[in-house]
Write a protein that holds these residues in place. Structure first.
Motif, PDB file in Angstrom:
ATOM      1  N   LYS A  89      10.308   0.081  -0.723  1.00  0.00           N
ATOM      2  CA  LYS A  89       9.841   1.460  -0.867  1.00  0.00           C
ATOM      3  C   LYS A  89       8.435   1.635  -0.293  1.00  0.00           C
ATOM      4  CE  LYS A  89      12.612   2.970  -4.822  1.00  0.00           C
ATOM      5  NZ  LYS A  89      12.582   3.471  -6.225  1.00  0.00           N
ATOM      6  N   LEU A  90       7.590   0.646  -0.505  1.00  0.00           N
ATOM      7  CA  LEU A  90       6.244   0.725   0.051  1.00  0.00           C
ATOM      8  C   LEU A  90       6.269   0.687   1.574  1.00  0.00           C
ATOM      9  CD1 LEU A  90       4.198  -1.586  -2.371  1.00  0.00           C
ATOM     10  CD2 LEU A  90       4.408   0.907  -2.395  1.00  0.00           C
ATOM     11  N   GLU A  91       7.119  -0.161   2.112  1.00  0.00           N
ATOM     12  CA  GLU A  91       7.247  -0.226   3.576  1.00  0.00           C
ATOM     13  C   GLU A  91       7.722   1.108   4.139  1.00  0.00           C
ATOM     14  OE1 GLU A  91       9.787  -3.586   4.410  1.00  0.00           O
ATOM     15  OE2 GLU A  91       8.036  -4.784   5.021  1.00  0.00           O
ATOM     16  N   HIS A  92       8.678   1.740   3.453  1.00  0.00           N
ATOM     17  CA  HIS A  92       9.182   3.037   3.897  1.00  0.00           C
ATOM     18  C   HIS A  92       8.081   4.092   3.847  1.00  0.00           C
ATOM     19  CE1 HIS A  92      11.877   6.433   4.494  1.00  0.00           C
ATOM     20  NE2 HIS A  92      11.374   6.989   3.396  1.00  0.00           N
ATOM     21  N   LEU A  93       7.314   4.115   2.770  1.00  0.00           N
ATOM     22  CA  LEU A  93       6.212   5.069   2.644  1.00  0.00           C
ATOM     23  C   LEU A  93       5.217   4.898   3.783  1.00  0.00           C
ATOM     24  CD1 LEU A  93       4.433   7.134   1.076  1.00  0.00           C
ATOM     25  CD2 LEU A  93       3.510   5.172  -0.182  1.00  0.00           C
ATOM     26  N   VAL A  94       4.800   3.671   4.028  1.00  0.00           N
ATOM     27  CA  VAL A  94       3.807   3.410   5.076  1.00  0.00           C
ATOM     28  C   VAL A  94       4.355   3.785   6.450  1.00  0.00           C
ATOM     29  CG1 VAL A  94       2.510   1.584   6.248  1.00  0.00           C
ATOM     30  CG2 VAL A  94       2.622   1.629   3.751  1.00  0.00           C
ATOM     31  N   ALA A  95       5.603   3.431   6.705  1.00  0.00           N
ATOM     32  CA  ALA A  95       6.205   3.722   8.005  1.00  0.00           C
ATOM     33  C   ALA A  95       6.273   5.227   8.269  1.00  0.00           C
ATOM     34  CB  ALA A  95       7.601   3.112   8.087  1.00  0.00           C
ATOM     35  N   GLU A  96       6.534   6.017   7.227  1.00  0.00           N
ATOM     36  CA  GLU A  96       6.671   7.462   7.396  1.00  0.00           C
ATOM     37  C   GLU A  96       5.317   8.166   7.513  1.00  0.00           C
ATOM     38  OE1 GLU A  96       9.447   9.386   7.669  1.00  0.00           O
ATOM     39  OE2 GLU A  96      10.571   7.512   7.823  1.00  0.00           O
ATOM     40  N   VAL A  97       4.326   7.696   6.761  1.00  0.00           N
ATOM     41  CA  VAL A  97       3.059   8.433   6.668  1.00  0.00           C
ATOM     42  C   VAL A  97       1.987   7.917   7.614  1.00  0.00           C
ATOM     43  CG1 VAL A  97       1.215   9.146   5.095  1.00  0.00           C
ATOM     44  CG2 VAL A  97       3.572   8.989   4.261  1.00  0.00           C
ATOM     45  N   GLU A 120      -3.569   9.044   1.029  1.00  0.00           N
ATOM     46  CA  GLU A 120      -4.327   8.026   0.305  1.00  0.00           C
ATOM     47  C   GLU A 120      -3.391   6.995  -0.311  1.00  0.00           C
ATOM     48  OE1 GLU A 120      -8.035   7.773  -2.878  1.00  0.00           O
ATOM     49  OE2 GLU A 120      -6.996   9.677  -2.547  1.00  0.00           O
ATOM     50  N   CYS A 121      -2.284   7.463  -0.856  1.00  0.00           N
ATOM     51  CA  CYS A 121      -1.313   6.558  -1.452  1.00  0.00           C
ATOM     52  C   CYS A 121      -0.719   5.625  -0.397  1.00  0.00           C
ATOM     53  CB  CYS A 121      -0.206   7.363  -2.137  1.00  0.00           C
ATOM     54  SG  CYS A 121       0.897   6.374  -3.172  1.00  0.00           S
ATOM     55  N   ALA A 122      -0.430   6.161   0.779  1.00  0.00           N
ATOM     56  CA  ALA A 122       0.135   5.347   1.854  1.00  0.00           C
ATOM     57  C   ALA A 122      -0.859   4.277   2.306  1.00  0.00           C
ATOM     58  CB  ALA A 122       0.529   6.236   3.028  1.00  0.00           C
ATOM     59  N   LEU A 123      -2.130   4.633   2.390  1.00  0.00           N
ATOM     60  CA  LEU A 123      -3.142   3.653   2.803  1.00  0.00           C
ATOM     61  C   LEU A 123      -3.284   2.543   1.760  1.00  0.00           C
ATOM     62  CD1 LEU A 123      -5.901   6.012   4.248  1.00  0.00           C
ATOM     63  CD2 LEU A 123      -4.390   4.471   5.518  1.00  0.00           C
ATOM     64  N   GLU A 124      -3.228   2.904   0.471  1.00  0.00           N
ATOM     65  CA  GLU A 124      -3.317   1.888  -0.571  1.00  0.00           C
ATOM     66  C   GLU A 124      -2.055   1.023  -0.602  1.00  0.00           C
ATOM     67  OE1 GLU A 124      -4.505   3.392  -4.360  1.00  0.00           O
ATOM     68  OE2 GLU A 124      -6.217   4.486  -3.536  1.00  0.00           O
ATOM     69  N   ALA A 125      -0.910   1.621  -0.296  1.00  0.00           N
ATOM     70  CA  ALA A 125       0.326   0.847  -0.217  1.00  0.00           C
ATOM     71  C   ALA A 125       0.255  -0.140   0.943  1.00  0.00           C
ATOM     72  CB  ALA A 125       1.519   1.791  -0.039  1.00  0.00           C
ATOM     73  N   GLN A 126      -0.347   0.294   2.043  1.00  0.00           N
ATOM     74  CA  GLN A 126      -0.518  -0.582   3.197  1.00  0.00           C
ATOM     75  C   GLN A 126      -1.396  -1.781   2.838  1.00  0.00           C
ATOM     76  OE1 GLN A 126      -2.450   1.230   6.678  1.00  0.00           O
ATOM     77  NE2 GLN A 126      -0.720   0.492   7.888  1.00  0.00           N
ATOM     78  N   LEU A 127      -2.456  -1.529   2.087  1.00  0.00           N
ATOM     79  CA  LEU A 127      -3.327  -2.602   1.629  1.00  0.00           C
ATOM     80  C   LEU A 127      -2.578  -3.544   0.691  1.00  0.00           C
ATOM     81  CD1 LEU A 127      -6.210  -3.766   1.572  1.00  0.00           C
ATOM     82  CD2 LEU A 127      -6.697  -2.234  -0.346  1.00  0.00           C
ATOM     83  N   ARG A 128      -1.757  -2.975  -0.169  1.00  0.00           N
ATOM     84  CA  ARG A 128      -0.958  -3.779  -1.105  1.00  0.00           C
ATOM     85  C   ARG A 128       0.011  -4.698  -0.352  1.00  0.00           C
ATOM     86  NH1 ARG A 128      -0.626  -5.209  -6.622  1.00  0.00           N
ATOM     87  NH2 ARG A 128       1.542  -5.586  -7.144  1.00  0.00           N
ATOM     88  N   LEU A 129       0.658  -4.167   0.677  1.00  0.00           N
ATOM     89  CA  LEU A 129       1.578  -4.961   1.480  1.00  0.00           C
ATOM     90  C   LEU A 129       0.842  -6.084   2.203  1.00  0.00           C
ATOM     91  CD1 LEU A 129       3.780  -2.116   3.000  1.00  0.00           C
ATOM     92  CD2 LEU A 129       4.508  -3.794   1.282  1.00  0.00           C
ATOM     93  N   ARG A 130      -0.335  -5.791   2.719  1.00  0.00           N
ATOM     94  CA  ARG A 130      -1.113  -6.809   3.412  1.00  0.00           C
ATOM     95  C   ARG A 130      -1.523  -7.932   2.469  1.00  0.00           C
ATOM     96  NH1 ARG A 130      -7.280  -6.075   4.212  1.00  0.00           N
ATOM     97  NH2 ARG A 130      -6.949  -6.725   2.050  1.00  0.00           N
ATOM     98  N   ASP A 131      -1.991  -7.547   1.244  1.00  0.00           N
ATOM     99  CA  ASP A 131      -2.395  -8.552   0.277  1.00  0.00           C
ATOM    100  C   ASP A 131      -1.198  -9.392  -0.154  1.00  0.00           C
ATOM    101  OD1 ASP A 131      -4.958  -7.643   0.399  1.00  0.00           O
ATOM    102  OD2 ASP A 131      -4.878  -6.480  -1.461  1.00  0.00           O
ATOM    103  N   GLY A 132      -0.010  -8.762  -0.228  1.00  0.00           N
ATOM    104  CA  GLY A 132       1.179  -9.512  -0.603  1.00  0.00           C
ATOM    105  C   GLY A 132       1.562 -10.555   0.413  1.00  0.00           C
ATOM    106  N   GLN A 133       1.255 -10.296   1.682  1.00  0.00           N
ATOM    107  CA  GLN A 133       1.571 -11.235   2.743  1.00  0.00           C
ATOM    108  C   GLN A 133       0.665 -12.463   2.693  1.00  0.00           C
ATOM    109  OE1 GLN A 133       1.184  -8.895   6.291  1.00  0.00           O
ATOM    110  NE2 GLN A 133       3.166  -7.885   6.041  1.00  0.00           N
ATOM    111  N   LYS A 134      -0.522 -12.312   2.084  1.00  0.00           N
ATOM    112  CA  LYS A 134      -1.471 -13.422   2.030  1.00  0.00           C
ATOM    113  C   LYS A 134      -1.170 -14.401   0.908  1.00  0.00           C
ATOM    114  CE  LYS A 134      -5.408 -10.941   4.028  1.00  0.00           C
ATOM    115  NZ  LYS A 134      -6.813 -10.508   3.804  1.00  0.00           N
ATOM    116  N   THR A 135      -0.391 -13.913  -0.102  1.00  0.00           N
ATOM    117  CA  THR A 135      -0.131 -14.773  -1.259  1.00  0.00           C
ATOM    118  C   THR A 135       1.120 -15.623  -1.061  1.00  0.00           C
ATOM    119  OG1 THR A 135       1.110 -12.982  -2.319  1.00  0.00           O
ATOM    120  CG2 THR A 135      -1.231 -13.155  -2.809  1.00  0.00           C
TER     121      THR A 135
END
Length: 277
Positions: free
Chosen positions: A223-231, A262-277
């Motif tokens: 869902k986060l990926e979809h949000l970021v891709a659309e916005v 703003e939500c899409a940008l924070e979701a993008q940050l969340r996805l990036r942080d998830g890739q680092k863990t």
């Protein structure tokens, strides 16, 4: 001061039988971490600058979020207020307030910032509730109060649990006396180029920082990926649209669109942080 601030949150958490949680919030009003030149939606975090800890409580029926970084304790009381954006003692950078008044009525040392002429917010500035709140808080040089339609935010540099909880009480009392707003935005008022985002707004256009953070934390990776891709492809156009209003108050639909971005940008940050863990 950061470790002390976290300990302060933990002491308050014990009082309410809550837990301090991790967060990752860049607050443009007080954070100074520079943007990454190659990834402008990300920040190169300075030590103690980004807000890493938060506590959610309910006080006198109000949802309250407390956050700390190395310099500030921030108190946010959620609401739905029929007021225009204004800030007291420091210019609000999130809404890029430009108009400045000489002083807060009754408080000559406190400058006031707003997008609207003084007459449009004079009722709020002269209200007994706000006067009482400022009299109780006695804001210091770097401290400030910011009043939005979705909440009141207070930036404090205090080091005692008693001072922080007294400020929470003051803000909740103020929130109880502000006029309330209960309206759904007219999304048909958005420009044609953003019509495709209308379906995402009811789900993701959350202005409240706490609620938005929890929404992102609970959402699936897909869902986060979809949000970021659309916005994400529309972020620049959305910023230009919001800037086009200049000093005028943003329509509710524009506010909702900005919250979606703003939500899409924070979701993008969340996805990036998830890739680092």
């Amino acid at each position: 001061m950061e470790n002390y601030s976290v300990d302060l949150l933990r002491e308050i958490a014990k009082q309410f039988r809550k837990s301090v949680r991790s967060t990752n919030l860049f607050d443009a009003n007080v954070c100074t971490s520079p943007a990454d030149p190659e990834r402008p939606w990300e920040h190169l975090a300075l030590p103690g600058d980004i807000f890493r800890h938060k506590l959610d409580i309910v006080y006198r029926g109000h949802e309250v979020t407390l956050r700390v970084n190395g310099e500030f304790v921030v108190i946010e009381v959620s609401g739905n207020f029929d007021v225009d954006v204004c800030s007291i003692n420091r210019r609000d950078r999130v809404f890029q307030l430009k108009s400045r008044f000489s002083q807060m009525p009754g408080f000559p040392s406190l400058p006031v910032f707003s997008r609207r002429p003084d007459t449009d917010i004079s009722q709020l500035l002269n209200s007994p509730a706000l006067q009482r709140a400022l009299d109780a808080l006695r804001l210091k040089n770097n401290e400030s109060m910011h009043i939005y339609r979705n909440g009141i935010v207070l930036y404090l540099q205090r080091e005692s649990q008693g001072d922080v909880m007294s400020a929470v009480e003051v803000l909740c009392d103020l929130a109880a006396e502000l006029p309330m707003l209960d309206e759904e935005p007219d999304l048909d008022a958005l420009p044609v180029q953003f019509k495709g985002l209308s379906d995402l707004i009811p789900m993701w256009a959350v202005s409240d920082d706490k609620a938005r953070s929890e929404l992102i934390e609970q959402a699936s990776h897909e869902k986060l990926e979809h949000l970021v891709a659309e916005v994400a492809p529309h972020i620049s156009a959305i910023n230009e649209y919001l800037d086009s209003f200049g000093d005028e108050a943003l329509p509710e639909a524009a506010v909702a669109l900005g919250a979606l971005a703003e939500c899409a940008l924070e979701a993008q940050l969340r996805l990036r942080d998830g890739q680092k863990t």
